[in-house]
Write a protein that holds these residues in place. Structure first.
Motif, PDB file in Angstrom:
ATOM      1  N   GLY A  82       0.908  -0.877  -0.127  1.00 59.59           N
ATOM      2  CA  GLY A  82       0.047   0.142   0.120  1.00 59.59           C
ATOM      3  C   GLY A  82       0.985   1.554   0.385  1.00 59.59           C
ATOM      4  N   SER A  83       2.107   1.313  -0.418  1.00 63.30           N
ATOM      5  CA  SER A  83       2.853   2.889  -0.031  1.00 63.30           C
ATOM      6  C   SER A  83       3.050   2.836  -2.152  1.00 63.30           C
ATOM      7  N   VAL A  84       3.349   4.241  -1.503  1.00 64.46           N
ATOM      8  CA  VAL A  84       3.623   4.787  -2.781  1.00 64.46           C
ATOM      9  C   VAL A  84       4.940   3.834  -3.618  1.00 64.46           C
ATOM     10  N   ARG A  85       5.867   3.609  -2.975  1.00 61.56           N
ATOM     11  CA  ARG A  85       7.315   2.812  -3.756  1.00 61.56           C
ATOM     12  C   ARG A  85       6.643   1.070  -4.426  1.00 61.56           C
ATOM     13  N   SER A  86       5.773   0.500  -3.475  1.00 66.24           N
ATOM     14  CA  SER A  86       5.366  -0.699  -4.159  1.00 66.24           C
ATOM     15  C   SER A  86       4.725  -0.831  -5.940  1.00 66.24           C
ATOM     16  N   PHE A 295       3.344  21.420  -4.117  1.00 71.94           N
ATOM     17  CA  PHE A 295       2.857  20.254  -5.033  1.00 71.94           C
ATOM     18  C   PHE A 295       3.204  19.002  -4.252  1.00 71.94           C
ATOM     19  N   ARG A 296       2.723  18.431  -4.048  1.00 74.39           N
ATOM     20  CA  ARG A 296       2.693  17.194  -3.437  1.00 74.39           C
ATOM     21  C   ARG A 296       3.673  16.070  -3.736  1.00 74.39           C
ATOM     22  N   SER A 297       4.436  15.673  -2.931  1.00 76.39           N
ATOM     23  CA  SER A 297       5.488  14.895  -3.055  1.00 76.39           C
ATOM     24  C   SER A 297       5.023  13.749  -3.185  1.00 76.39           C
ATOM     25  N   ASP A 298       3.900  12.958  -2.628  1.00 80.05           N
ATOM     26  CA  ASP A 298       3.630  11.329  -2.313  1.00 80.05           C
ATOM     27  C   ASP A 298       2.787  11.706  -4.475  1.00 80.05           C
ATOM     28  N   LEU A 299       1.958  12.563  -4.533  1.00 87.47           N
ATOM     29  CA  LEU A 299       1.520  12.700  -5.669  1.00 87.47           C
ATOM     30  C   LEU A 299       1.769  13.242  -7.143  1.00 87.47           C
ATOM     31  N   PHE A 300       3.978  13.496  -7.075  1.00 85.85           N
ATOM     32  CA  PHE A 300       4.593  13.320  -7.863  1.00 85.85           C
ATOM     33  C   PHE A 300       5.073  12.383  -7.928  1.00 85.85           C
ATOM     34  N   TYR A 301       5.586  11.504  -6.799  1.00 90.16           N
ATOM     35  CA  TYR A 301       6.292  10.023  -7.741  1.00 90.16           C
ATOM     36  C   TYR A 301       4.913   9.247  -8.494  1.00 90.16           C
ATOM     37  N   ARG A 302       3.760   9.177  -8.081  1.00 90.80           N
ATOM     38  CA  ARG A 302       2.891   8.909  -8.559  1.00 90.80           C
ATOM     39  C   ARG A 302       2.412   8.629  -9.792  1.00 90.80           C
ATOM     40  N   LEU A 303       2.272  10.384  -9.577  1.00 89.40           N
ATOM     41  CA  LEU A 303       2.284  10.707 -11.228  1.00 89.40           C
ATOM     42  C   LEU A 303       3.922  10.766 -12.679  1.00 89.40           C
TER      43      LEU A 303
END
Lengths: 460, 221
Positions: A82-86, A295-303
C-alpha cells in the motif's frame, strides 16, 4: 485469453485460480518465480497476475521475465504494502498495472475484462505494425525525425502499451497534448475516450467538480448531476494539462483516488471505480514545485512513473521544414487556396529563427504567412514579415537577465485590442510561456490569461 | 525516472505499521476471494435461498470495511515516518490551502511534521461540507498563549452525535477516517485536536507547543 496466476500462498492461489476460471479465462498457476518462468514459456499467457512477495524472489522478477518472452504479456502486480514505492516500482519495472491487496474482486474483474477486450481488439496490431518514424516523419500526431524526437518516439512507444502514468514535461508550445493523444492512440485504450482537462484554465474552486463531477444540489448552481472527467474518460485516457496548477486540497483528493482507484462525485456518497490511464503534463518544474511545498511529493511520485520530456524546437531545428510543411498541408486542407510549397528563403528564415514559443509559435507563423502570401508558394517576404511582426525577434535581442523586461512598441491610434494582444504575446515570450508568471506580471488571473489566449487565437 | 522515490519506512513504528498492513492484506484478500466464490456457487446451486446469499454478501461488506480500514495503516506509517522540521504559520496555511487571519503573526515558527500537519489542517478546514465553488478558502485564526500555538476554524455545520465519537472510527460516518488521521498527525507532534459544536456551528482547534528556539534551530539545521 490465457491467464497465469503467480501466488505462493496455497489458499489464495486456489481461490484466485478458481475465480479467474469462473470468469471464463483459461488459467494456470505458479507458486514461485522459477515456476512462473517455466509457465511463461510453456503456457504462453496473455496476462500474468503476480503477487509481489514470492519465496525465491519477488513479483518484479516475474515482470522482467514476462518482458523477455517476446510475447505481449500484460502483468498485473498484486501488492499488499500500500505504499507509493511498491506501486511505482512495479509500474517502472514494466507491469501493466497493479492491484492493491486486499483484492477487490470488482477491480480484478474490470482489469481482466478490459485486457481481454483490448487483447481481441489490438491483437497483432501493435507495436510491430507501427510505421518507422524516420520514414513516416513522425509518430501518431507528432512530427519530426531529429535525434531528440526519435528518442521521444522510442520512449513513447515503449510506455504506450502499459497502463503506467506518464508525466509529459517541456516548454510551453512543445506539443504536450499532441504527445498525450499519441500515447492514447498507441495504447490498448485507443478505441475508448480521450478526455483532456487543463487544470490551469479553470477556477481552482471548480477543479474538483470538473475532475470528479457533482451531484445535483452539491453546491449553488449545481442544478443537475454532472459527470466529471474521470467518468467521461472511463476505459480510456485522462489527460490533465498543467497539473502543477491543481489546488492543494484537490491534490489530496486526487492522490486518494490514485491510491484507492475509486472516487465520489462532489456531494455524492456512491463510490465509483476509476478506470482511466492517466497522462499529465506541466510546463513548470514539478520537482521544484515539490521542493517549494507547492506540489505534494507523494502525488508527484505517483504521476512521475514514466517521465517524458519534449525538447524545445530550438534543439531540433532540423525538424522545422518538416513541421512547416505539415502545418501548411493542414491549413491548405481546410482553406484550399492552392498552396503547395515554401519558397527556399521562407524556409531559411523559419529555420534561422529561435522559436521561443516552440511548435505552437511555428504553427501560428505558418498560418500568418499563408494569409500574407499568394499561391502556390509561401513567400520569403511573408515569412520574414511574420517573424518581425511577432515582436519575438526584438524581444530575444534584449537580454532579460538584468531584471528589466523588454519593451513592446505601440503606435498612437493603435487599437487597445491590438496593444493587449501584443503585450500578452510579448509577456508570454519573455517568461518562456509560463502563464502563471505572465498573469502575475500583468495583474490578471490565470483564467483571464487563458480567456485572452482563446480570444486572440494564440492557442492552437 | 531520475527522481528518487521516497524512502520506504523500514524500521520503528512506521516500518511496523507497513509490515502489519502487508501481513493483514494477504488473509483478507484470500477471504474475499473465497467469499466471492461462495456467493457464486450459492447463486448457481440454490437460487431459492436468498437469506444465505444475503449473509455472504454481509460478510463481504464487513470484509470490505476491514480492507478499507487497513488502508489507514500506510497513512499512519507515513505520519510516523515523517521527520519534524521548522515551518512558519504562513507556510503551513499556504500548503494547507487555508487563509491566515489578520494579526496572526505569520512568521511564528512551529516544529512539525510538515506534510502531516498541513494535511490535518486541511482536513479540519474542508471535511465538514462541500465548499461553494465561489467561496474563499477557510479562514484560520491564531492564538499564542501559555506556550501553545492554537489554530481555530469555525463554520456552519453539525455532527449527528458527539464530535469526539468521530475520532473512534464509527462505522458509516463520513469523514471519520480523515479526522482520525488528522488527530494522529497533530498528536504525533505533541499537539491536540478538538472539535465542538453549538447552535449549528462547528468549531475546531489544533494546538501545538510553541518552542521558538527549537523551531529556529530546526530551520537552520
Amino acid at each position: 485469453m490465457r491467464v497465469l496466476v503467480v501466488e505462493d500462498e496455497p489458499g489464495a492461489r486456489e481461490a484466485l485460480v478458481e475465480l479467474v476460471k469462473d470468469l471464463d479465462y483459461e488459467v494456470t498457476a505458479a507458486a514461485s518465480v522459477a515456476d512462473a518462468e517455466a509457465a511463461l514459456s510453456l503456457f504462453a499467457p496473455d496476462v500474468c497476475i503476480t503477487d509481489l512477495g514470492l519465496p525465491d524472489g519477488d513479483g518484479l522478477d516475474v515482470v522482467r521475465a514476462a518482458k523477455t518472452t517476446g510475447r505481449d504479456c500484460a502483468v498485473l502486480v498484486l501488492t499488499g504494502k500500500g505504499s507509493v514505492r511498491s506501486a511505482v516500482e512495479a509500474m517502472k519495472a514494466g507491469a501493466h498495472d497493479y492491484l492493491l491487496k486486499p483484492l477487490r474482486t470488482a477491480h480484478l474483474k474490470t482489469a481482466l475484462a478490459q485486457l481481454s477486450e483490448q487483447h481481441e481488439a489490438m491483437r497483432g496490431a501493435l507495436p510491430e505494425s507501427l510505421p518507422d518514424p524516420v520514414s513516416a516523419g513522425g509518430l501518431g500526431g507528432m512530427v519530426g525525425r531529429s535525434a531528440p524526437m526519435l528518442e521521444v518516439f522510442r520512449l513513447l512507444t515503449r510506455v504506450a502499451r502499459s497502463n503506467a502514468p506518464v508525466l509529459i514535461t517541456g516548454e510551453s508550445g512543445t506539443g504536450k497534448e499532441v504527445a498525450a493523444v499519441t500515447v492514447h492512440l498507441l495504447s490498448r485504450r485507443a478505441a475508448q475516450p480521450f478526455v483532456a482537462l487543463n487544470c490551469g484554465a479553470i477556477s481552482p474552486m471548480l477543479v474538483e467538480s470538473e475532475l470528479f463531477g457533482h451531484e445535483r444540489g452539491a453546491f449553488t448552481g449545481a442544478e443537475r448531476r454532472r459527470a466529471g472527467t474521470f467518468e467521461m474518460a472511463h476505459g480510456g485516457t485522462l489527460f490533465l494539462d498543467e497539473v502543477s496548477e491543481m489546488p492543494p486540497e484537490v491534490q489530496v483528493k486526487f492522490l486518494r483516488v490514485l491510491e484507492t482507484r475509486t472516487f465520489r462525485r462532489v456531494g455524492g456518497t456512491e463510490e465509483l471505480d476509476m478506470n482511466v490511464r492517466l497522462v499529465t503534463s506541466s510546463n513548470r518544474d514539478l520537482a521544484d514545485a515539490v521542493r517549494r511545498d507547492a506540489f505534494r511529493s507523494d502525488l508527484f511520485y505517483r504521476l512521475n512513473v514514466f517521465p517524458l520530456r519534449l525538447p524545445p524546437l530550438r534543439d531540433r531545428k532540423e525538424d522545422v521544414p518538416l513541421l512547416a510543411a505539415h502545418f501548411l498541408s493542414e491549413i491548405e486542407e481546410k482553406e484550399r487556396r492552392g498552396f503547395s510549397f515554401f519558397e527556399p528563403r521562407a524556409l531559411e528564415a523559419f529555420s534561422g529563427y529561435g522559436w521561443p514559443g516552440n511548435v505552437r509559435e511555428l504553427k501560428n507563423a505558418v498560418h500568418r504567412a499563408y494569409v500574407l502570401s499568394d499561391p502556390p508558394g509561401i513567400e520569403a517576404g511573408a515569412a520574414e514579415a511574420v517573424l518581425t511582426d511577432s515582436g519575438a525577434a526584438e524581444l530575444h535581442a534584449v537580454p532579460a537577465g538584468d531584471g528589466t523586461w523588454p519593451a513592446v512598441p505601440v503606435r498612437v491610434g493603435e487599437t487597445l485590442q491590438s496593444v493587449e494582444k501584443k503585450l500578452l504575446t510579448a509577456t508570454l515570450l519573455a517568461v518562456s510561456g509560463d502563464k502563471r508568471i505572465a498573469a502575475e506580471l500583468l495583474g490578471v488571473s490565470l483564467k483571464t490569461i487563458y480567456n485572452k489566449l482563446k480570444e486572440y487565437q494564440l492557442e492552437p | 525516472m531520475n527522481e528518487a522515490l521516497p524512502p520506504e519506512p523500514s524500521s520503528g513504528v512506521a516500518g511496523a505499521l507497513g509490515t502489519l498492513r502487508h501481513a493483514l492484506a494477504d488473509p483478507l484478500s484470500a477471504a474475499g476471494l473465497k467469499l466471492e466464490l461462495l456467493e457464486r456457487r450459492l447463486a448457481a446451486a440454490s437460487p431459492g435461498e436468498p437469506a444465505l446469499a444475503e449473509r455472504v454478501r454481509g460478510a463481504q461488506s464487513d470484509l470490505g470495511l476491514a480492507g478499507r480500514l487497513i488502508d489507514l495503516l500506510p497513512r499512519l506509517a507515513a505520519i510516523a515516518g515523517e521527520e519534524p522540521s521548522a515551518i512558519s504559520l504562513d507556510d503551513l496555511c499556504r500548503v494547507a490551502g487555508v487563509r491566515l487571519g489578520e494579526n496572526s503573526e505569520p512568521r511564528t515558527r512551529l516544529f512539525l511534521r510538515r506534510v502531516a500537519a498541513s494535511d490535518a489542517l486541511r482536513t479540519l478546514s474542508w471535511c465538514f461540507g462541500v465548499p461553494e465553488p465561489a467561496c474563499p478558502p477557510p479562514l484560520v485564526r491564531v492564538e499564542i498563549a501559555a506556550g501553545r500555538v492554537s489554530l481555530r476554524i469555525e463554520g456552519p455545520g453539525a455532527f449527528g452525535a458527539s464530535p469526539e465519537r468521530l475520532f473512534h472510527l464509527p462505522r458509516g460516518e463520513e469523514g471519520a477516517e480523515e479526522l482520525f488521521l488528522a488527530r494522529a498527525a497533530v498528536e504525533s507532534d505533541g499537539g491536540t485536536l478538538e472539535l465542538a459544536q453549538k447552535d449549528g456551528l462547528v468549531a475546531t482547534c489544533l494546538s501545538w507547543p510553541h518552542q521558538p528556539a527549537v523551531a529556529d534551530e530546526g530551520l537552520t539545521s
